[in-house]
Design a protein around this motif. Structure first.
Motif, PDB file in Angstrom:
ATOM      1  N   SER A   2      -4.213 -14.037 -10.068  1.00 56.77           N
ATOM      2  CA  SER A   2      -3.577 -14.738 -11.173  1.00 56.77           C
ATOM      3  C   SER A   2      -4.481 -14.684 -12.394  1.00 56.77           C
ATOM      4  CB  SER A   2      -3.298 -16.196 -10.803  1.00 56.77           C
ATOM      5  OG  SER A   2      -2.891 -16.912 -11.952  1.00 56.77           O
ATOM      6  N   LYS A   3      -4.182 -13.760 -13.298  1.00 58.13           N
ATOM      7  CA  LYS A   3      -4.959 -13.715 -14.537  1.00 58.13           C
ATOM      8  C   LYS A   3      -4.815 -15.020 -15.307  1.00 58.13           C
ATOM      9  CE  LYS A   3      -3.321  -9.565 -15.575  1.00 58.13           C
ATOM     10  NZ  LYS A   3      -2.979  -8.402 -16.386  1.00 58.13           N
ATOM     11  N   TYR A   4      -3.640 -15.639 -15.180  1.00 56.16           N
ATOM     12  CA  TYR A   4      -3.435 -16.922 -15.834  1.00 56.16           C
ATOM     13  C   TYR A   4      -4.474 -17.932 -15.361  1.00 56.16           C
ATOM     14  CZ  TYR A   4      -1.575 -21.539 -16.807  1.00 56.16           C
ATOM     15  OH  TYR A   4      -1.457 -22.841 -17.200  1.00 56.16           O
ATOM     16  N   LEU A   5      -4.641 -18.058 -14.059  1.00 55.68           N
ATOM     17  CA  LEU A   5      -5.566 -19.053 -13.526  1.00 55.68           C
ATOM     18  C   LEU A   5      -7.017 -18.692 -13.853  1.00 55.68           C
ATOM     19  CD1 LEU A   5      -5.351 -21.722 -12.076  1.00 55.68           C
ATOM     20  CD2 LEU A   5      -5.724 -20.511  -9.924  1.00 55.68           C
ATOM     21  N   LEU A   6      -7.327 -17.420 -13.807  1.00 51.70           N
ATOM     22  CA  LEU A   6      -8.675 -16.965 -14.169  1.00 51.70           C
ATOM     23  C   LEU A   6      -8.979 -17.337 -15.620  1.00 51.70           C
ATOM     24  CD1 LEU A   6     -11.062 -15.289 -13.046  1.00 51.70           C
ATOM     25  CD2 LEU A   6      -9.906 -13.267 -13.930  1.00 51.70           C
ATOM     26  N   ASN A   7      -8.049 -17.055 -16.517  1.00 50.38           N
ATOM     27  CA  ASN A   7      -8.237 -17.400 -17.926  1.00 50.38           C
ATOM     28  C   ASN A   7      -8.228 -18.906 -18.143  1.00 50.38           C
ATOM     29  OD1 ASN A   7      -8.575 -14.818 -19.099  1.00 50.38           O
ATOM     30  ND2 ASN A   7      -6.391 -14.450 -18.910  1.00 50.38           N
ATOM     31  N   LYS A   8      -7.434 -19.617 -17.358  1.00 50.79           N
ATOM     32  CA  LYS A   8      -7.402 -21.070 -17.454  1.00 50.79           C
ATOM     33  C   LYS A   8      -8.757 -21.663 -17.082  1.00 50.79           C
ATOM     34  CE  LYS A   8      -4.803 -24.980 -15.584  1.00 50.79           C
ATOM     35  NZ  LYS A   8      -3.697 -25.325 -14.670  1.00 50.79           N
ATOM     36  N   PHE A   9      -9.392 -21.109 -16.060  1.00 48.22           N
ATOM     37  CA  PHE A   9     -10.738 -21.557 -15.698  1.00 48.22           C
ATOM     38  C   PHE A   9     -11.686 -21.373 -16.882  1.00 48.22           C
ATOM     39  CE2 PHE A   9     -15.067 -20.747 -14.409  1.00 48.22           C
ATOM     40  CZ  PHE A   9     -15.337 -21.775 -13.522  1.00 48.22           C
ATOM     41  N   LEU A  10     -11.728 -20.171 -17.437  1.00 49.88           N
ATOM     42  CA  LEU A  10     -12.623 -19.879 -18.552  1.00 49.88           C
ATOM     43  C   LEU A  10     -12.336 -20.789 -19.741  1.00 49.88           C
ATOM     44  CD1 LEU A  10     -12.399 -15.986 -18.285  1.00 49.88           C
ATOM     45  CD2 LEU A  10     -14.326 -17.421 -17.551  1.00 49.88           C
ATOM     46  N   TYR A  11     -11.074 -20.992 -20.041  1.00 48.29           N
ATOM     47  CA  TYR A  11     -10.658 -21.816 -21.183  1.00 48.29           C
ATOM     48  C   TYR A  11     -11.058 -23.274 -20.984  1.00 48.29           C
ATOM     49  CZ  TYR A  11      -7.433 -24.083 -24.480  1.00 48.29           C
ATOM     50  OH  TYR A  11      -6.889 -24.846 -25.482  1.00 48.29           O
ATOM     51  N   THR A  12     -10.735 -23.845 -19.839  1.00 50.20           N
ATOM     52  CA  THR A  12     -10.994 -25.270 -19.634  1.00 50.20           C
ATOM     53  C   THR A  12     -12.473 -25.573 -19.474  1.00 50.20           C
ATOM     54  OG1 THR A  12     -10.515 -25.106 -17.263  1.00 50.20           O
ATOM     55  CG2 THR A  12      -8.715 -25.803 -18.691  1.00 50.20           C
ATOM     56  N   VAL A  13     -13.206 -24.707 -18.800  1.00 50.50           N
ATOM     57  CA  VAL A  13     -14.641 -24.946 -18.643  1.00 50.50           C
ATOM     58  C   VAL A  13     -15.334 -24.845 -19.999  1.00 50.50           C
ATOM     59  CG1 VAL A  13     -16.786 -24.077 -17.618  1.00 50.50           C
ATOM     60  CG2 VAL A  13     -14.726 -24.289 -16.211  1.00 50.50           C
ATOM     61  N   ASP A  14     -14.958 -23.860 -20.803  1.00 51.05           N
ATOM     62  CA  ASP A  14     -15.592 -23.658 -22.111  1.00 51.05           C
ATOM     63  C   ASP A  14     -15.408 -24.846 -23.038  1.00 51.05           C
ATOM     64  OD1 ASP A  14     -17.011 -22.154 -24.054  1.00 51.05           O
ATOM     65  OD2 ASP A  14     -15.133 -21.514 -24.966  1.00 51.05           O
ATOM     66  N   ARG A  15     -14.377 -25.629 -22.852  1.00 50.72           N
ATOM     67  CA  ARG A  15     -14.086 -26.747 -23.745  1.00 50.72           C
ATOM     68  C   ARG A  15     -14.656 -28.067 -23.281  1.00 50.72           C
ATOM     69  NH1 ARG A  15     -11.844 -22.580 -24.653  1.00 50.72           N
ATOM     70  NH2 ARG A  15     -10.831 -22.044 -26.571  1.00 50.72           N
ATOM     71  N   ASP A  16     -15.439 -28.056 -22.214  1.00 49.84           N
ATOM     72  CA  ASP A  16     -16.041 -29.277 -21.690  1.00 49.84           C
ATOM     73  C   ASP A  16     -17.545 -29.036 -21.511  1.00 49.84           C
ATOM     74  OD1 ASP A  16     -17.069 -31.320 -20.039  1.00 49.84           O
ATOM     75  OD2 ASP A  16     -15.141 -31.588 -19.043  1.00 49.84           O
ATOM     76  N   PRO A  17     -18.375 -29.577 -22.413  1.00 49.02           N
ATOM     77  CA  PRO A  17     -19.812 -29.312 -22.333  1.00 49.02           C
ATOM     78  C   PRO A  17     -20.439 -29.652 -20.976  1.00 49.02           C
ATOM     79  CG  PRO A  17     -19.283 -30.370 -24.411  1.00 49.02           C
ATOM     80  CD  PRO A  17     -18.029 -30.404 -23.577  1.00 49.02           C
ATOM     81  N   GLU A  18     -19.946 -30.694 -20.321  1.00 52.29           N
ATOM     82  CA  GLU A  18     -20.481 -31.031 -19.002  1.00 52.29           C
ATOM     83  C   GLU A  18     -20.124 -29.968 -17.970  1.00 52.29           C
ATOM     84  OE1 GLU A  18     -19.485 -35.027 -17.823  1.00 52.29           O
ATOM     85  OE2 GLU A  18     -20.160 -35.832 -19.743  1.00 52.29           O
ATOM     86  N   LEU A  19     -18.894 -29.446 -18.035  1.00 51.81           N
ATOM     87  CA  LEU A  19     -18.521 -28.369 -17.117  1.00 51.81           C
ATOM     88  C   LEU A  19     -19.280 -27.085 -17.411  1.00 51.81           C
ATOM     89  CD1 LEU A  19     -14.653 -28.687 -16.583  1.00 51.81           C
ATOM     90  CD2 LEU A  19     -16.467 -28.979 -14.889  1.00 51.81           C
ATOM     91  N   VAL A  20     -19.551 -26.803 -18.680  1.00 50.10           N
ATOM     92  CA  VAL A  20     -20.336 -25.612 -19.037  1.00 50.10           C
ATOM     93  C   VAL A  20     -21.711 -25.691 -18.365  1.00 50.10           C
ATOM     94  CG1 VAL A  20     -21.511 -24.392 -20.919  1.00 50.10           C
ATOM     95  CG2 VAL A  20     -19.146 -25.150 -21.209  1.00 50.10           C
ATOM     96  N   GLU A  21     -22.367 -26.835 -18.490  1.00 52.57           N
ATOM     97  CA  GLU A  21     -23.699 -26.981 -17.892  1.00 52.57           C
ATOM     98  C   GLU A  21     -23.630 -26.957 -16.364  1.00 52.57           C
ATOM     99  OE1 GLU A  21     -26.570 -26.718 -19.529  1.00 52.57           O
ATOM    100  OE2 GLU A  21     -25.214 -26.325 -21.207  1.00 52.57           O
TER     101      GLU A  21
END
Length: 120
Positions: A2-21
């Motif tokens: 699912s490219k959608y889910l793969l991109n969703k992971f990248l998108y949502t993690v990138d927008r949350d500084p705590e998840l990025v770290e």
């Protein structure tokens, strides 16, 4: 896959500084946590709305856990999403200006047109 889910992971993690770290320090734990807590949430929808049919496959999961952005690109992850997230995670590890961006370009230099399909 699912490219959608793969991109969703990248998108949502990138927008949350705590998840990025968290993703930088514990990629396997973050991917597992994200799949359990975020994968089913619908983007831009009413809280509580969710889906249960989407899941990362083993290849996608392995690429995410390994921080393997060339593999993610080959799987169809959007290059802007991979670049912005990985800049947030790894730019600080490079002393020279644009250090990570140059590393990203070097590691993807083997890719030629046409690029992998990024449509979801």
């Amino acid at each position: 896959m699912s490219k959608y889910l793969l991109n969703k992971f990248l998108y949502t993690v990138d927008r949350d500084p705590e998840l990025v770290e968290r993703y930088r320090d514990d990629p396997a734990g973050t991917v597992a946590h994200w799949e359990a807590e975020y994968a089913g949430r619908l983007l831009n929808c009413v809280a509580g709305e969710a889906t249960t049919w989407l899941a990362l496959d083993d290849t996608e999961r392995a690429a995410l856990v390994a921080h393997d952005y060339p593999a993610l690109f080959a799987l169809g992850a959007h290059p802007f999403l991979t670049l912005t997230l990985f800049i947030a995670m790894f730019e600080r590890d490079h002393a020279e200006p644009l250090g990570f961006q140059l590393e990203y370009a070097r590691r993807l230099a083997h890719v030629t047109l046409p690029y992998p399909d990024i449509a979801t």
